[in-house]
Design a protein around this motif. Structure first.
Motif, PDB file in Angstrom:
ATOM      1  N   ILE A 184       0.841  -1.201   0.000  1.00 18.76           N
ATOM      2  CA  ILE A 184       0.000   0.000   0.000  1.00 18.76           C
ATOM      3  C   ILE A 184       0.874   1.249   0.000  1.00 18.76           C
ATOM      4  CG2 ILE A 184      -1.571   1.378   1.426  1.00 18.76           C
ATOM      5  CD1 ILE A 184      -2.933  -1.231   2.255  1.00 18.76           C
ATOM      6  N   GLU A 185       1.846   1.305   0.918  1.00 15.48           N
ATOM      7  CA  GLU A 185       2.698   2.492   1.016  1.00 15.48           C
ATOM      8  C   GLU A 185       3.507   2.714  -0.256  1.00 15.48           C
ATOM      9  OE1 GLU A 185       3.482   3.026   5.779  1.00 15.48           O
ATOM     10  OE2 GLU A 185       4.847   1.713   4.675  1.00 15.48           O
ATOM     11  N   SER A 186       3.898   1.635  -0.916  1.00 19.50           N
ATOM     12  CA  SER A 186       4.678   1.764  -2.154  1.00 19.50           C
ATOM     13  C   SER A 186       3.869   2.362  -3.292  1.00 19.50           C
ATOM     14  CB  SER A 186       5.216   0.396  -2.590  1.00 19.50           C
ATOM     15  OG  SER A 186       6.182  -0.085  -1.682  1.00 19.50           O
ATOM     16  N   ASN A 187       2.544   2.313  -3.189  1.00 17.70           N
ATOM     17  CA  ASN A 187       1.697   2.752  -4.286  1.00 17.70           C
ATOM     18  C   ASN A 187       0.856   3.981  -3.965  1.00 17.70           C
ATOM     19  OD1 ASN A 187       2.020   0.780  -6.635  1.00 17.70           O
ATOM     20  ND2 ASN A 187       1.847  -0.595  -4.887  1.00 17.70           N
ATOM     21  N   THR A 247      -1.074   4.185  -7.507  1.00 16.21           N
ATOM     22  CA  THR A 247      -0.552   3.433  -8.647  1.00 16.21           C
ATOM     23  C   THR A 247      -0.767   1.939  -8.486  1.00 16.21           C
ATOM     24  OG1 THR A 247       1.650   3.377  -7.632  1.00 16.21           O
ATOM     25  CG2 THR A 247       1.184   5.169  -9.171  1.00 16.21           C
ATOM     26  N   ASP A 248      -0.576   1.227  -9.582  1.00 12.92           N
ATOM     27  CA  ASP A 248      -0.656  -0.229  -9.549  1.00 12.92           C
ATOM     28  C   ASP A 248       0.650  -0.827  -9.052  1.00 12.92           C
ATOM     29  OD1 ASP A 248       0.559   0.709 -11.951  1.00 12.92           O
ATOM     30  OD2 ASP A 248       0.385  -1.282 -12.808  1.00 12.92           O
ATOM     31  N   CYS A 249       1.772  -0.189  -9.395  1.00 13.92           N
ATOM     32  CA  CYS A 249       3.080  -0.663  -8.950  1.00 13.92           C
ATOM     33  C   CYS A 249       4.091   0.453  -9.199  1.00 13.92           C
ATOM     34  CB  CYS A 249       3.503  -1.948  -9.674  1.00 13.92           C
ATOM     35  SG  CYS A 249       3.924  -1.702 -11.419  1.00 13.92           S
ATOM     36  N   PRO A 250       5.214   0.449  -8.483  1.00 16.11           N
ATOM     37  CA  PRO A 250       6.226   1.485  -8.694  1.00 16.11           C
ATOM     38  C   PRO A 250       7.266   1.120  -9.742  1.00 16.11           C
ATOM     39  CG  PRO A 250       6.778   0.227  -6.742  1.00 16.11           C
ATOM     40  CD  PRO A 250       5.510  -0.369  -7.293  1.00 16.11           C
ATOM     41  N   THR A 251       7.006   0.063 -10.519  1.00 20.67           N
ATOM     42  CA  THR A 251       8.032  -0.466 -11.409  1.00 20.67           C
ATOM     43  C   THR A 251       7.624  -0.471 -12.872  1.00 20.67           C
ATOM     44  OG1 THR A 251       8.701  -1.948  -9.620  1.00 20.67           O
ATOM     45  CG2 THR A 251       9.589  -2.428 -11.799  1.00 20.67           C
ATOM     46  N   ILE A 252       6.575  -1.193 -13.210  1.00 18.74           N
ATOM     47  CA  ILE A 252       6.285  -1.503 -14.609  1.00 18.74           C
ATOM     48  C   ILE A 252       5.415  -0.428 -15.265  1.00 18.74           C
ATOM     49  CG2 ILE A 252       5.329  -3.222 -16.193  1.00 18.74           C
ATOM     50  CD1 ILE A 252       5.742  -5.277 -13.892  1.00 18.74           C
ATOM     51  N   LYS A 309       3.156   2.121 -13.303  1.00 20.46           N
ATOM     52  CA  LYS A 309       3.118   3.370 -12.520  1.00 20.46           C
ATOM     53  C   LYS A 309       1.915   4.225 -12.851  1.00 20.46           C
ATOM     54  CE  LYS A 309       8.107   3.689 -11.849  1.00 20.46           C
ATOM     55  NZ  LYS A 309       9.233   4.575 -11.579  1.00 20.46           N
ATOM     56  N   LEU A 310       0.809   3.609 -13.199  1.00 24.53           N
ATOM     57  CA  LEU A 310      -0.373   4.336 -13.644  1.00 24.53           C
ATOM     58  C   LEU A 310      -1.450   4.333 -12.566  1.00 24.53           C
ATOM     59  CD1 LEU A 310      -0.537   2.936 -17.279  1.00 24.53           C
ATOM     60  CD2 LEU A 310       0.264   5.203 -16.580  1.00 24.53           C
ATOM     61  N   GLY A 311      -2.359   5.278 -12.685  1.00 23.33           N
ATOM     62  CA  GLY A 311      -3.472   5.356 -11.752  1.00 23.33           C
ATOM     63  C   GLY A 311      -4.637   4.496 -12.192  1.00 23.33           C
ATOM     64  N   TRP A 312      -4.436   3.170 -12.216  1.00 19.49           N
ATOM     65  CA  TRP A 312      -5.555   2.252 -12.472  1.00 19.49           C
ATOM     66  C   TRP A 312      -6.576   2.447 -11.355  1.00 19.49           C
ATOM     67  CZ3 TRP A 312      -5.809  -0.245 -17.020  1.00 19.49           C
ATOM     68  CH2 TRP A 312      -4.623  -0.448 -17.732  1.00 19.49           C
ATOM     69  N   SER A 361     -10.132   3.479 -17.733  1.00 17.15           N
ATOM     70  CA  SER A 361      -9.593   2.639 -16.661  1.00 17.15           C
ATOM     71  C   SER A 361      -8.464   3.292 -15.888  1.00 17.15           C
ATOM     72  CB  SER A 361      -9.113   1.305 -17.241  1.00 17.15           C
ATOM     73  OG  SER A 361      -8.205   1.539 -18.313  1.00 17.15           O
ATOM     74  N   ILE A 362      -7.837   4.319 -16.438  1.00 18.23           N
ATOM     75  CA  ILE A 362      -6.770   5.024 -15.725  1.00 18.23           C
ATOM     76  C   ILE A 362      -7.072   6.515 -15.677  1.00 18.23           C
ATOM     77  CG2 ILE A 362      -4.965   3.352 -16.326  1.00 18.23           C
ATOM     78  CD1 ILE A 362      -3.970   5.441 -18.412  1.00 18.23           C
ATOM     79  N   ALA A 363      -6.577   7.145 -14.648  1.00 20.13           N
ATOM     80  CA  ALA A 363      -6.660   8.598 -14.533  1.00 20.13           C
ATOM     81  C   ALA A 363      -5.454   9.066 -13.723  1.00 20.13           C
ATOM     82  CB  ALA A 363      -7.961   9.021 -13.845  1.00 20.13           C
ATOM     83  N   PRO A 364      -4.757  10.074 -14.238  1.00 14.71           N
ATOM     84  CA  PRO A 364      -4.927  10.773 -15.512  1.00 14.71           C
ATOM     85  C   PRO A 364      -4.648   9.854 -16.717  1.00 14.71           C
ATOM     86  CG  PRO A 364      -3.569  12.072 -13.994  1.00 14.71           C
ATOM     87  CD  PRO A 364      -3.688  10.704 -13.424  1.00 14.71           C
TER      88      PRO A 364
END
Length: 755
Positions: free
Chosen positions: A396-399, A405-410, A412-415, A471-474
């Motif tokens: 949770i804290e990582s995102n 975000t979905d993940c801090p690696t691949i 990084k989107l606001g799904w 599905s994502i924003a922005p």
């Protein structure tokens, strides 16, 4: 202005409050004594001066009419009208702007406001002016650009002072180094928001202003690449060559400039290397995280050092990167300090190439996350549960940052789907009221407008038109390619966050304002869904009387990333959206409640006529696409109140029978509702067995594999190693009796947090 506080006076409860506002010790305003137990989102409209410091004090009365008053707290106001200009050097590469000025030293109040198109760092006389890092709100810059405001009085010195602002790309102008670096969305519809980086600033000292214009100076930054996906190159052989700034007002972003109002990013934890492989130069920091590195190093001038983040290791002990991100540091020839500032990495390990161990004087990894207030914790006698809780909390804290975000690696989107699916799990741990409001703004900005329309370019020609919440924003990508599994752009559990995330926020924080702000957009989304539902035959080349919504991914996440039961799950969400909108309409005293309820009942009736099977004393829901009887297809109708009363016990029994082997057989959507339905059936021991299975799907499996955050899928070889998608067991921690201790059964019953 919105005020919030927490009344905490033993067993007493608040019955009334009073808010007083002051300027220079003079009271400007008082609410007077207000009979109310409310403590969240108390709105006050008061004309205030721009860029000015005020104080306030809260008083609260209890049921015995005894009053308690807070200390005096302060706030600063922002900008009413910008007096300066957008400036820069008319390039898309990171830059520095500066202004030298004289300060009298009379302790005159000094307030600085800054907006940057991208990420930034601000310093005064060489020192940072706040603990915030990775600054610069990530928005749809065509609609909104956020500015930050700081009180800098205590940072000023008598005589000459210097403000420097370093600006970097962020999402405003994505930089993949001409295709040489990883940038996930560069070929997935990402479009830059401008052609050059820009800064606007306004410093008010007493009644005097210093604003950005051509008296400021600009130069190239020593950060030579700022790829938002984590490749951040720094060249310390560069010398600053200051030139007059260019006024670039004609290139100003189109979005409205608004104040930054959600918790800023901070370095919440600092990790030192726990182990070092001196042969491979791999540093293990012991915790996977959303990381920014800090390296102090000595070497030859021009020596190039590569810093490579990784979330996992190969069997031979070398790093295994999911994506090819890295930073190149060019040394000055002396002792250098390199700090990652304008991106984050998903990393537990870092590998260093091009330097020896002896050259590295200091190496740290900062866990970079939202500064949202910690509001909950968990501990029990079973250490496995404590470890699973830690696993989920760190994911949770990582995102939690400028987006969820979905993940801090691949990617990084606001799904959007976690914003309602895991709202309670986050909110019981963090105060994210203002962050959720910012995410809601992003959703409204991303919604398709009246004249907008797209067609999918993949296997199925989905229509994307007015009212759709993508599905994502922005919109830092445009996923309009259905590769055979459904649309990644129009997914109702994702888009429904415009309704459901706001409703969760309202229930948890009593934030009625968010319901009002979202209402028009939510109503447009319902209209869009209703058109999709009624147009089912034409859109999906069907015949007959049945109607469904089935454009998205169904129960996404089964068997790595395949979805199932699209008609079942997505139409159930349509019904749920209608029912929640009816409740919101009633709360806001709108006139739409009856219309929403009538449509919901029609959808429910048709759904049950087609999907609910009654035979041989059984009642269960089958999948429309393949006739399967799944856990998720029973759980969602149970949780959404779609099951006829006379069939509830039978459908519950069917769900329990499907859980006989204690395995979760679902994707990320079904997971939430399966656990919730089982909890409402008091099947906490069954939940315990599911969580503690030794093989996948299992949280215990992750623990036994020494994971420190949640992988993306129920697999040992999942590509992403830091997703909070699988966080639904967090419901059970706070809110279920799992046989290993007594836990309050609150979450799945939608009980509001106690003040």
């Amino acid at each position: 202005m919105l005020f919030y506080w927490k009344y905490d006076y033993g067993s007493h409860s608040q019955t009334a409050y009073q808010i007083n506002i002051y300027k220079d010790k003079e009271q400007l305003y008082s609410t007077g004594k207000v009979i109310s137990a409310e403590q969240n989102n108390i709105a006050i409209s008061l004309p205030l001066q721009e860029q000015t410091k005020y104080h306030y004090r809260i008083s609260a009365w209890d049921e015995e009419d005894k009053v308690e008053s807070s200390e005096y707290f302060s706030f600063i106001t922002g900008v009413k009208s910008w007096k300066g200009f957008w400036i820069g050097n008319n390039t898309k590469k990171p830059m520095m702007v500066r202004k030298k000025f004289i300060y009298s030293g009379k302790k005159n109040e000094a307030i600085l406001s800054i907006a940057v198109t991208g990420q930034f760092e601000v310093r005064l006389n060489g020192e940072k002016i706040s603990s915030a890092v990775y600054e610069g709100a990530q928005t749809d810059y065509q609609d909104h650009v956020c500015y930050n405001t700081y009180e800098i009085t205590e940072h000023l010195i008598e005589g000459e002072n210097e403000i420097t602002i370093e600006a970097a790309n962020g999402w405003y102008i994505g930089d993949d180094d001409d295709g040489k670096r990883y940038f996930y969305t560069i070929d997935k519809g990402y479009e830059p928001f401008g052609t050059c980086l820009l800064v606007i600033a306004q410093l008010k000292i007493a009644d005097n202003y210093i604003v950005t214009d051509d008296s400021w100076e600009v130069c190239r930054s020593k950060t030579v690449l700022a790829d938002i996906y984590g490749s951040e190159d720094m060249d310390y052989t560069i010398s600053y060559e200051w030139k007059p700034a260019q006024m670039l007002q004609k290139k100003a972003p189109k979005g409205e400039i608004i104040p930054f109002t959600y918790p800023p990013m901070i370095h919440k934890y600092c990790y030192e290397p726990q182990q070092v492989d001196h042969t491979r130069m791999i540093f293990d920091f012991g915790q996977n995280m959303s990381s920014q590195f800090f390296i102090k190093i000595r070497g030859e001038r021009g020596q190039r050092v590569r810093v490579i983040p990784a979330e996992k290791l190969k069997a031979n002990g070398d790093i295994e990167q999911t994506v090819d991100t890295y930073s190149i540091l060019t040394l000055s020839g002396g002792e250098d300090v390199f700090e990652q500032k304008f991106s984050v990495n998903g990393a537990r390990w870092y590998k260093i190439e091009g330097a020896t161990f002896e050259q590295i004087l200091e190496f740290k990894s900062f866990f970079t996350t939202s500064s949202a207030e910690d509001t909950g914790k968990f501990h029990c006698s079973d250490e496995n549960y404590n470890k699973i809780y830690h696993l989920i909390l760190k994911a949770i804290e990582s995102n939690l940052n400028h987006l969820h975000t979905d993940c801090p690696t691949i990617e990084k989107l606001g799904w959007l789907e976690p914003d309602h699916l895991m709202a309670k799990a986050v909110m019981y741990n963090k105060n994210v009221d203002t962050l959720w409001s910012k995410i809601a703004m992003d959703m409204r900005d991303s919604q398709y407008q009246e004249s907008e329309m797209d067609f999918d370019t993949g296997n199925f020609r989905h229509e994307y038109k007015s009212g759709l919440v993508p599905s994502i924003a922005p919109r830092y990508a445009k996923f309009i390619y259905d590769c055979g599994e459904g649309s990644f752009w129009d997914i109702i559990p994702w888009g429904s966050s415009i309704i459901l995330a706001a409703y969760e926020q309202y229930k948890f924080y009593n934030n009625r304002k968010i319901l009002e702000e979202n209402y028009v957009s939510a109503k447009k989304y319902i209209k869009y869904l209703t058109e999709q539902y009624r147009d089912y035959n034409r859109l999906y080349h069907k015949n007959g009387q049945v109607r469904f919504i089935c454009c998205g991914l169904g129960d996404w996440g089964i068997e790595q990333n395949k979805g199932r039961s699209r008609e079942n799950l997505e139409t159930a969400f349509y019904y749920h959206d209608l029912m929640v909108m009816a409740e919101i309409s009633k709360l806001l005293k709108k006139e739409d409640e009856k219309e929403f309820l009538n449509q919901a009942q029609m959808v429910k009736k048709a759904y049950n006529q087609t999907l609910l099977i009654k035979e041989n004393g059984r009642a269960y829901y089958r999948s429309y696409d393949n006739g399967e009887i799944t856990q998720a297809n029973q759980a969602l109708p149970l949780c959404f109140g779609m099951v006829p009363k006379e069939c509830v016990k039978s459908v519950q029994a069917e769900l329990l029978a499907l859980c006989t082997d204690s395995h979760l057989k679902c994707g990320e959507i079904g997971l939430v509702y399966i656990l919730r339905a089982l909890s409402e059936m008091n099947q906490h021991e069954k939940i315990h067995e599911m969580i503690m299975k030794k093989d996948h799907p299992s949280y215990l499996r992750f623990i036994n594999n020494n994971e420190t955050t949640l992988p993306e899928f129920w697999r040992d070889d999942a590509r992403g190693r830091n997703h909070d998608i699988r966080r639904s067991a967090r419901y059970s921690y706070n809110f279920g009796k799992l046989g290993c201790g007594q836990f309050l059964d609150l979450m799945s019953k939608d009980v509001r947090r106690k003040k």
